[in-house]
Scaffold this active site. Sequence first.
Site, PDB file in Angstrom:
ATOM      1  N   ASP A 182       1.165  -1.469   0.206  1.00 36.50           N
ATOM      2  CA  ASP A 182       0.067   0.320  -0.361  1.00 36.50           C
ATOM      3  C   ASP A 182       0.984   1.286   0.458  1.00 36.50           C
ATOM      4  OD1 ASP A 182      -1.749   1.555   0.302  1.00 36.50           O
ATOM      5  OD2 ASP A 182      -2.821   1.184   2.345  1.00 36.50           O
TER       6      ASP A 182
ATOM      7  N   PHE B 196      -4.255  10.501   5.626  1.00 34.72           N
ATOM      8  CA  PHE B 196      -3.232   9.021   5.435  1.00 34.72           C
ATOM      9  C   PHE B 196      -2.640   8.747   4.304  1.00 34.72           C
ATOM     10  CE2 PHE B 196      -7.721   9.375   6.669  1.00 34.72           C
ATOM     11  CZ  PHE B 196      -8.099   9.361   8.377  1.00 34.72           C
TER      12      PHE B 196
END
Length: 428
Positions: free
Chosen positions: A305, A323
Amino acid sequence: MERILIRGGRVIDPSQGLDDNIDILIEDGKIAAYNPTARGDERVIDARGKIVSPGLIDMHVHLREPGHEDDETIATGTRAAVAGGFTSIACCPNTDPPIDTPATVEFVRQKAARDGHCNVYVIACVSKDRKGEELAEIGQLVAVGAVAFSDDGAPVYDPELMRRAFEYCLMFDKPVCNHCEIPELTRNGVMHEGLVSLILGLPGIPAAAESVMVARDIALAEATGGRLHVMHVSTLGSVEAIRRAKARGVRVTAEVTPHHFTLTDESLRAFDSNFKMNPPLRSEEHVKACLEGLRDGTIDVIATDHAPHAKEKKMQELDRAPFGVVGLETALPLVIMRLIKPGILSWSEALAKLTINPARILGIPKGTLQIGADADVTVIDPDVRWMVEPEQLHSKSKNTPFAGWALEGRATVVIVGGVIKYQLGEQA
């Protein structure tokens, strides 16, 4: 194209159940022979004391281009990939514009080919413009090379749209990769909801925000026969739901990131935005569940990710910072230190989650060292020690939670299609 002889390494190829000390000859971009008789004109790579693996595959990477080149470009992201040992990556479609048309898929594929660092596969949008309202043209996107579908960065929220996505993707045997999150439960959340968030006075993101949508998606996959891939699993409830679904024969696979099996929400006590990611770092019980899921095979894949953000974006108050963290260059040593050396996974089990398992999920001809396969190879020194210095990372953004960590193990030579693309200490 030069002939390459990788000599003296411990070759571990989970696709063949191979774990042996053999020499590998690479010729014309392919794996040509094992234990060949040297002709004398080969470029020899001394792999004594090292692991020789099929090239690593990361099926969850954000390259940011087009649209957010201040964070990352295809060139810098793929350079970071090979520096981390990855010969193939799959990039997510949350760019600007989103990757929801054949033209945007072609743009990424052609740009990656021109940059020439590693293989780049494209995950295209489930919905047009990632709005979650109308399905993208799945068939046209498959025709130009999309290997999977996702609106990552956001969930496919509408259950009817998700059901249709499973049905359409089933026609092409492609997985739907979902970022599982109930937005009503995460609104304004900054970190995992628990004792630490209570002490710090920060708004929390409950574990149920993930596990409820995982349960929904499993039910829809079971009803349609579609293929579900759960992205960045982080909770005990998700792991248990996936384990039960697999036992029933549901077509579900899942991934965990190195930061989710290494760190806990205690890291947020530093109020450092480099520990802010979505899903958030969880408490110890959730980390243990993820580790058990990796150990017993519930979790199929380790993915990074990789989510780069420019320094000025991350250097904000915790509630305002975006984020995400970079991960391509720290993943392999964290797998070695956190999973292999403590005995949670064997080398073969860990490399399966980094090679052949993601290849099978994406349906790509990678992740193997079989004779005749593309010569994508990663040579790993499992014992070399190094310090994570963010400015030395190849990614354009430096938002790593592991700055200053002393790590063990890293890729020393990375070969893509029979060409050396990276050697420790120099970029090929």
